[in-house]
Design a protein around this motif. Structure first.
Motif, PDB file in Angstrom:
ATOM      1  N   ALA A  10       0.783  -1.236  -0.044  1.00  0.00           N
ATOM      2  CA  ALA A  10       0.173   0.148  -0.094  1.00  0.00           C
ATOM      3  C   ALA A  10       0.742   1.304  -0.158  1.00  0.00           C
ATOM      4  O   ALA A  10       0.526   2.190  -0.668  1.00  0.00           O
ATOM      5  N   GLU A  11       1.811   1.232   0.842  1.00  0.00           N
ATOM      6  CA  GLU A  11       2.998   2.371   0.697  1.00  0.00           C
ATOM      7  C   GLU A  11       3.514   2.439  -0.635  1.00  0.00           C
ATOM      8  O   GLU A  11       3.726   3.673  -0.877  1.00  0.00           O
ATOM      9  N   LEU A  12       4.081   1.582  -1.103  1.00  0.00           N
ATOM     10  CA  LEU A  12       4.590   1.688  -2.650  1.00  0.00           C
ATOM     11  C   LEU A  12       3.465   2.099  -3.442  1.00  0.00           C
ATOM     12  O   LEU A  12       3.920   2.994  -4.210  1.00  0.00           O
ATOM     13  N   ALA A  13       2.273   1.678  -3.486  1.00  0.00           N
ATOM     14  CA  ALA A  13       1.186   2.156  -4.209  1.00  0.00           C
ATOM     15  C   ALA A  13       1.134   3.610  -4.137  1.00  0.00           C
ATOM     16  O   ALA A  13       0.926   4.467  -4.945  1.00  0.00           O
ATOM     17  N   GLY A  21       1.121  10.432 -10.239  1.00  0.00           N
ATOM     18  CA  GLY A  21      -0.309  10.901 -10.281  1.00  0.00           C
ATOM     19  C   GLY A  21      -1.404  10.049 -10.738  1.00  0.00           C
ATOM     20  O   GLY A  21      -2.369  10.322 -11.351  1.00  0.00           O
ATOM     21  N   LEU A  22      -0.766   8.683 -10.745  1.00  0.00           N
ATOM     22  CA  LEU A  22      -1.989   7.592 -11.296  1.00  0.00           C
ATOM     23  C   LEU A  22      -2.946   7.404 -10.057  1.00  0.00           C
ATOM     24  O   LEU A  22      -2.571   7.824  -8.967  1.00  0.00           O
ATOM     25  N   SER A  23      -4.065   7.143 -10.354  1.00  0.00           N
ATOM     26  CA  SER A  23      -5.084   6.664  -9.279  1.00  0.00           C
ATOM     27  C   SER A  23      -4.544   5.831  -8.421  1.00  0.00           C
ATOM     28  O   SER A  23      -3.591   5.134  -8.762  1.00  0.00           O
ATOM     29  N   ARG A  24      -5.229   5.951  -7.119  1.00  0.00           N
ATOM     30  CA  ARG A  24      -4.580   4.924  -6.345  1.00  0.00           C
ATOM     31  C   ARG A  24      -4.778   3.557  -6.624  1.00  0.00           C
ATOM     32  O   ARG A  24      -3.932   2.599  -6.394  1.00  0.00           O
ATOM     33  N   LEU A  28      -1.878   0.646  -7.404  1.00  0.00           N
ATOM     34  CA  LEU A  28      -1.942  -0.489  -6.280  1.00  0.00           C
ATOM     35  C   LEU A  28      -1.943  -1.734  -7.440  1.00  0.00           C
ATOM     36  O   LEU A  28      -1.105  -2.913  -7.244  1.00  0.00           O
ATOM     37  N   THR A  29      -2.544  -1.505  -8.788  1.00  0.00           N
ATOM     38  CA  THR A  29      -2.568  -2.494  -9.763  1.00  0.00           C
ATOM     39  C   THR A  29      -1.208  -2.466 -10.404  1.00  0.00           C
ATOM     40  O   THR A  29      -0.652  -3.852 -10.689  1.00  0.00           O
ATOM     41  N   MET A  30      -0.294  -1.527 -10.625  1.00  0.00           N
ATOM     42  CA  MET A  30       0.933  -1.624 -10.850  1.00  0.00           C
ATOM     43  C   MET A  30       1.996  -2.435 -10.195  1.00  0.00           C
ATOM     44  O   MET A  30       2.483  -3.244 -10.402  1.00  0.00           O
ATOM     45  N   VAL A  31       1.975  -2.202  -8.745  1.00  0.00           N
ATOM     46  CA  VAL A  31       2.674  -2.877  -7.631  1.00  0.00           C
ATOM     47  C   VAL A  31       2.281  -4.284  -7.869  1.00  0.00           C
ATOM     48  O   VAL A  31       3.193  -5.145  -7.969  1.00  0.00           O
ATOM     49  N   GLU A  32       0.919  -4.714  -7.873  1.00  0.00           N
ATOM     50  CA  GLU A  32       0.491  -6.171  -7.721  1.00  0.00           C
ATOM     51  C   GLU A  32       1.337  -6.816  -9.113  1.00  0.00           C
ATOM     52  O   GLU A  32       1.550  -7.921  -9.173  1.00  0.00           O
ATOM     53  N   SER A  33       1.136  -5.860 -10.142  1.00  0.00           N
ATOM     54  CA  SER A  33       1.425  -6.590 -11.606  1.00  0.00           C
ATOM     55  C   SER A  33       2.899  -6.763 -11.351  1.00  0.00           C
ATOM     56  O   SER A  33       3.587  -7.845 -11.718  1.00  0.00           O
TER      57      SER A  33
END
Length: 98
Positions: A10-13, A21-24, A28-33
């Protein structure tokens, strides 16, 4: 003694959200990917190298004899694959300068 903090997904996201400036949800999707790609590569036997950060290495350990420290009885330890991390020199330099 210093308190030990943990950097979470969550902190990375949140950091990605603030800096790019991406949405939260997108952050989070980027971090998970990224984490899924890393796990997938490691699961298929590949090492993962992140330039300037370090390398996650898979190592196969053979069968060996171990000893129960309480009883002293020798027992066989089965072969297994272990994951290790080797920090890059850049990361080591940055950590030691703090």
């Amino acid at each position: 003694m210093q308190s030990v903090d943990t950097l979470t997904r969550a902190e990375l996201a949140d950091s990605i959200h603030r800096q790019l400036g991406l949405s939260r949800a997108e952050s989070l999707t980027m971090v998970e990917s990224i984490l899924q790609h890393m796990v997938g590569a490691l699961s298929s036997g590949e090492n993962v190298k992140i330039s300037g950060f370090g390398t996650f290495l898979l190592r196969d350990k053979g069968e060996r004899m171990g000893r129960n420290p309480k009883t002293g009885v020798e027992v066989p330890i089965t072969p297994r694959r272990v994951l290790t991390f080797r920090a890059s020199q850049m990361l080591k330099d940055r950590i030691s300068s703090v």
